[in-house]
Design a protein around this motif. Structure first.
Motif, PDB file in Angstrom:
ATOM      1  N   ILE A  43       1.546   2.868  -2.936  1.00  0.00           N
ATOM      2  CA  ILE A  43       0.403   2.159  -3.508  1.00  0.00           C
ATOM      3  C   ILE A  43       0.935   1.294  -4.634  1.00  0.00           C
ATOM      4  CG2 ILE A  43      -1.839   2.396  -4.640  1.00  0.00           C
ATOM      5  CD1 ILE A  43      -1.941   5.252  -3.343  1.00  0.00           C
ATOM      6  N   VAL A  44       0.722  -0.010  -4.508  1.00  0.00           N
ATOM      7  CA  VAL A  44       1.323  -0.973  -5.437  1.00  0.00           C
ATOM      8  C   VAL A  44       0.235  -1.782  -6.130  1.00  0.00           C
ATOM      9  CG1 VAL A  44       2.943  -2.881  -5.677  1.00  0.00           C
ATOM     10  CG2 VAL A  44       3.326  -1.147  -3.909  1.00  0.00           C
ATOM     11  N   ALA A  45       0.183  -1.716  -7.446  1.00  0.00           N
ATOM     12  CA  ALA A  45      -0.725  -2.567  -8.212  1.00  0.00           C
ATOM     13  C   ALA A  45      -0.124  -3.959  -8.290  1.00  0.00           C
ATOM     14  CB  ALA A  45      -0.947  -1.991  -9.605  1.00  0.00           C
ATOM     15  N   ARG A  46      -0.714  -4.897  -7.568  1.00  0.00           N
ATOM     16  CA  ARG A  46      -0.160  -6.247  -7.514  1.00  0.00           C
ATOM     17  C   ARG A  46      -0.426  -7.012  -8.814  1.00  0.00           C
ATOM     18  NH1 ARG A  46       0.971  -8.030  -2.360  1.00  0.00           N
ATOM     19  NH2 ARG A  46       1.842  -9.767  -3.518  1.00  0.00           N
ATOM     20  N   ASP A  47      -1.624  -6.860  -9.325  1.00  0.00           N
ATOM     21  CA  ASP A  47      -2.009  -7.401 -10.634  1.00  0.00           C
ATOM     22  C   ASP A  47      -3.266  -6.656 -11.052  1.00  0.00           C
ATOM     23  OD1 ASP A  47      -4.194  -8.629  -9.257  1.00  0.00           O
ATOM     24  OD2 ASP A  47      -2.980 -10.401  -8.872  1.00  0.00           O
ATOM     25  N   ASP A  48      -4.026  -7.201 -11.991  1.00  0.00           N
ATOM     26  CA  ASP A  48      -5.202  -6.464 -12.458  1.00  0.00           C
ATOM     27  C   ASP A  48      -6.383  -6.555 -11.500  1.00  0.00           C
ATOM     28  OD1 ASP A  48      -5.712  -9.127 -12.832  1.00  0.00           O
ATOM     29  OD2 ASP A  48      -6.435  -8.932 -14.890  1.00  0.00           O
ATOM     30  N   LYS A  49      -6.213  -7.272 -10.383  1.00  0.00           N
ATOM     31  CA  LYS A  49      -7.297  -7.409  -9.409  1.00  0.00           C
ATOM     32  C   LYS A  49      -6.902  -6.930  -8.010  1.00  0.00           C
ATOM     33  CE  LYS A  49      -9.305 -11.422 -11.774  1.00  0.00           C
ATOM     34  NZ  LYS A  49      -9.647 -12.866 -11.648  1.00  0.00           N
ATOM     35  N   LYS A  50      -5.624  -7.025  -7.667  1.00  0.00           N
ATOM     36  CA  LYS A  50      -5.181  -6.725  -6.310  1.00  0.00           C
ATOM     37  C   LYS A  50      -4.400  -5.416  -6.230  1.00  0.00           C
ATOM     38  CE  LYS A  50      -4.875 -11.555  -4.806  1.00  0.00           C
ATOM     39  NZ  LYS A  50      -3.982 -12.603  -4.242  1.00  0.00           N
ATOM     40  N   LEU A  51      -4.588  -4.733  -5.100  1.00  0.00           N
ATOM     41  CA  LEU A  51      -3.894  -3.476  -4.854  1.00  0.00           C
ATOM     42  C   LEU A  51      -3.287  -3.517  -3.453  1.00  0.00           C
ATOM     43  CD1 LEU A  51      -3.521  -0.627  -6.227  1.00  0.00           C
ATOM     44  CD2 LEU A  51      -5.350   0.150  -4.708  1.00  0.00           C
ATOM     45  N   GLY A  52      -2.025  -3.129  -3.349  1.00  0.00           N
ATOM     46  CA  GLY A  52      -1.361  -3.056  -2.056  1.00  0.00           C
ATOM     47  C   GLY A  52      -1.222  -1.605  -1.624  1.00  0.00           C
ATOM     48  N   VAL A  53      -1.521  -1.334  -0.361  1.00  0.00           N
ATOM     49  CA  VAL A  53      -1.426   0.028   0.189  1.00  0.00           C
ATOM     50  C   VAL A  53      -0.607  -0.029   1.471  1.00  0.00           C
ATOM     51  CG1 VAL A  53      -2.690   2.064   0.961  1.00  0.00           C
ATOM     52  CG2 VAL A  53      -3.712   0.538  -0.746  1.00  0.00           C
ATOM     53  N   PHE A  54       0.460   0.758   1.495  1.00  0.00           N
ATOM     54  CA  PHE A  54       1.376   0.785   2.639  1.00  0.00           C
ATOM     55  C   PHE A  54       1.428   2.195   3.211  1.00  0.00           C
ATOM     56  CE2 PHE A  54       5.855   1.412   4.150  1.00  0.00           C
ATOM     57  CZ  PHE A  54       5.795   0.555   5.242  1.00  0.00           C
ATOM     58  N   ILE A  55       1.397   2.299   4.538  1.00  0.00           N
ATOM     59  CA  ILE A  55       1.530   3.587   5.209  1.00  0.00           C
ATOM     60  C   ILE A  55       2.495   3.414   6.366  1.00  0.00           C
ATOM     61  CG2 ILE A  55      -0.443   3.227   6.769  1.00  0.00           C
ATOM     62  CD1 ILE A  55      -1.078   6.238   6.402  1.00  0.00           C
ATOM     63  N   LEU A  97      15.897  -3.303   7.494  1.00  0.00           N
ATOM     64  CA  LEU A  97      16.015  -2.032   8.197  1.00  0.00           C
ATOM     65  C   LEU A  97      16.747  -2.149   9.532  1.00  0.00           C
ATOM     66  CD1 LEU A  97      12.494  -0.407   7.620  1.00  0.00           C
ATOM     67  CD2 LEU A  97      14.660   0.271   6.579  1.00  0.00           C
ATOM     68  N   PHE A  98      16.724  -3.338  10.112  1.00  0.00           N
ATOM     69  CA  PHE A  98      17.348  -3.512  11.426  1.00  0.00           C
ATOM     70  C   PHE A  98      18.835  -3.150  11.372  1.00  0.00           C
ATOM     71  CE2 PHE A  98      19.693  -6.227  14.462  1.00  0.00           C
ATOM     72  CZ  PHE A  98      19.200  -5.679  15.628  1.00  0.00           C
ATOM     73  N   GLY A  99      19.240  -2.303  12.298  1.00  0.00           N
ATOM     74  CA  GLY A  99      20.635  -1.890  12.367  1.00  0.00           C
ATOM     75  C   GLY A  99      20.992  -0.726  11.482  1.00  0.00           C
ATOM     76  N   LYS A 100      20.014  -0.256  10.670  1.00  0.00           N
ATOM     77  CA  LYS A 100      20.295   0.846   9.751  1.00  0.00           C
ATOM     78  C   LYS A 100      20.268   2.207  10.446  1.00  0.00           C
ATOM     79  CE  LYS A 100      20.622  -1.125   5.573  1.00  0.00           C
ATOM     80  NZ  LYS A 100      20.593  -2.541   5.926  1.00  0.00           N
ATOM     81  N   PHE A 101      19.503   2.302  11.542  1.00  0.00           N
ATOM     82  CA  PHE A 101      19.433   3.565  12.264  1.00  0.00           C
ATOM     83  C   PHE A 101      19.311   3.283  13.752  1.00  0.00           C
ATOM     84  CE2 PHE A 101      14.987   2.468  11.852  1.00  0.00           C
ATOM     85  CZ  PHE A 101      14.799   2.195  10.507  1.00  0.00           C
ATOM     86  N   ILE A 102      19.930   4.150  14.562  1.00  0.00           N
ATOM     87  CA  ILE A 102      19.986   3.954  16.004  1.00  0.00           C
ATOM     88  C   ILE A 102      19.003   4.906  16.690  1.00  0.00           C
ATOM     89  CG2 ILE A 102      21.462   4.081  18.051  1.00  0.00           C
ATOM     90  CD1 ILE A 102      23.835   3.532  16.205  1.00  0.00           C
ATOM     91  N   GLY A 103      18.213   4.344  17.592  1.00  0.00           N
ATOM     92  CA  GLY A 103      17.284   5.164  18.357  1.00  0.00           C
ATOM     93  C   GLY A 103      16.047   5.577  17.599  1.00  0.00           C
ATOM     94  N   ARG A 104      15.837   5.023  16.432  1.00  0.00           N
ATOM     95  CA  ARG A 104      14.648   5.341  15.631  1.00  0.00           C
ATOM     96  C   ARG A 104      13.968   4.042  15.206  1.00  0.00           C
ATOM     97  NH1 ARG A 104      13.870  11.129  13.799  1.00  0.00           N
ATOM     98  NH2 ARG A 104      15.756  12.158  14.549  1.00  0.00           N
ATOM     99  N   PHE A 105      12.710   4.162  14.818  1.00  0.00           N
ATOM    100  CA  PHE A 105      11.969   3.024  14.292  1.00  0.00           C
ATOM    101  C   PHE A 105      10.885   3.540  13.364  1.00  0.00           C
ATOM    102  CE2 PHE A 105      10.084   4.205  18.376  1.00  0.00           C
ATOM    103  CZ  PHE A 105       8.756   4.397  18.027  1.00  0.00           C
ATOM    104  N   VAL A 106      10.225   2.618  12.680  1.00  0.00           N
ATOM    105  CA  VAL A 106       9.168   2.975  11.735  1.00  0.00           C
ATOM    106  C   VAL A 106       7.944   2.113  12.025  1.00  0.00           C
ATOM    107  CG1 VAL A 106       8.506   3.189   9.308  1.00  0.00           C
ATOM    108  CG2 VAL A 106      10.911   3.460   9.973  1.00  0.00           C
ATOM    109  N   THR A 107       6.806   2.729  12.308  1.00  0.00           N
ATOM    110  CA  THR A 107       5.570   1.962  12.363  1.00  0.00           C
ATOM    111  C   THR A 107       5.046   1.825  10.937  1.00  0.00           C
ATOM    112  OG1 THR A 107       4.067   3.856  12.640  1.00  0.00           O
ATOM    113  CG2 THR A 107       5.043   2.904  14.642  1.00  0.00           C
ATOM    114  N   GLY A 108       4.433   0.699  10.636  1.00  0.00           N
ATOM    115  CA  GLY A 108       3.956   0.471   9.274  1.00  0.00           C
ATOM    116  C   GLY A 108       2.718  -0.393   9.235  1.00  0.00           C
ATOM    117  N   LEU A 109       1.917  -0.176   8.226  1.00  0.00           N
ATOM    118  CA  LEU A 109       0.697  -0.946   8.015  1.00  0.00           C
ATOM    119  C   LEU A 109       0.583  -1.223   6.525  1.00  0.00           C
ATOM    120  CD1 LEU A 109      -1.964  -1.805   9.680  1.00  0.00           C
ATOM    121  CD2 LEU A 109      -2.989   0.205   8.630  1.00  0.00           C
ATOM    122  N   TYR A 110       0.424  -2.504   6.178  1.00  0.00           N
ATOM    123  CA  TYR A 110       0.355  -2.880   4.766  1.00  0.00           C
ATOM    124  C   TYR A 110      -0.914  -3.689   4.527  1.00  0.00           C
ATOM    125  CZ  TYR A 110       1.974  -4.782   0.247  1.00  0.00           C
ATOM    126  OH  TYR A 110       2.091  -5.135  -1.079  1.00  0.00           O
TER     127      TYR A 110
END
Length: 240
Positions: A43-55, A97-110
């Protein structure tokens, strides 16, 4: 004992003391299936109005997934603070992240929300769904998502932003598939429709209260069945 230490270290990667912009409220929960999790959020406070949420959700479980989780969240924090849009942050994260791990991946939503402007924007790297409760219509909707590939598969992926309204009384519910794929002792899944109904029935509650309802629903359904996947839930409310 080493796994206990690993879990404590991993918990320190998760956000604490978040400065949430006025008019917004957020509650988050993560429960590993084993000692350590492959799920992640920030959870990232972008400024005093915006908030970023990553999962995010690393493919696989256990210690290998937890190491990828730690690497992903560390890199995300760098790009989230230097990039204005959700899509550009995910694009840079994917390249790193590309090339950092073999046979794995990460799903993400921001998701980046602006409570003052009552708007939001979301970018998806193979992670879905994102549920939105619309207070005006008293409905739970699935936010339309761009069809981006999971992180780490190819360094050529360019992610897209999808804007939508996030108005007073609205709620966003982010989660990993461990929530709606939770199983009972007979092997039956909880199901997404049960999650949607729980949100609709409890939508007037606070972020913390709705989170508690969802936790009760999933663990009450599973009862004594072994948890087969990590579970992460985040509830974000525009209080206006």
């Amino acid at each position: 004992k080493e796994l206990d230490i690993a879990r404590a270290i991993q918990e320190n990667f998760l956000p604490t003391d978040i400065k949430v912009p006025e008019g917004l409220s957020i509650a988050a929960f993560i429960q590993p299936a084993k000692f350590v999790a492959g799920d992640l959020y920030d959870i990232v406070a972008r400024d005093d109005k915006k908030l970023g949420v990553f999962i995010g959700d690393v493919s696989g479980k256990g210690v290998p997934a937890s190491l990828i989780m730690a690497q992903t969240i560390s890199l995300f924090r760098i790009f989230a603070r230097q990039e204005k849009s959700a899509s550009s942050a995910l694009t840079l994260l994917n390249k790193e992240l590309f090339g950092k791990f073999i046979g794995r991946f990460v799903t993400g939503l921001y998701v980046v929300v602006d409570g003052h402007a009552q708007t939001a924007s979301v970018s998806s790297a193979g992670h879905s769904p994102l549920l939105l409760y619309k207070a005006g219509a008293h409905k739970v909707l699935e936010v339309e998502l761009s069809a981006g590939l999971p992180l780490g598969i190819t360094d050529e992926e360019v992610y897209q932003d999808v804007p939508f309204k996030f108005e007073k009384g609205d709620k966003l519910v982010l989660f990993t598939d461990g929530l709606y794929e939770a199983r009972d002792a007979k092997g039956r899944d909880l199901g997404l429709s049960v999650v949607e109904k729980a949100i609709l029935d409890s939508a007037r509650l606070s972020s913390e209260e709705l989170l508690a309802v969802l936790k009760d629903r999933v663990f009450g359904f599973a009862k004594n069945a072994a948890q087969h996947d990590d579970i992460t839930i985040i509830v974000l409310t525009n209080k206006g």
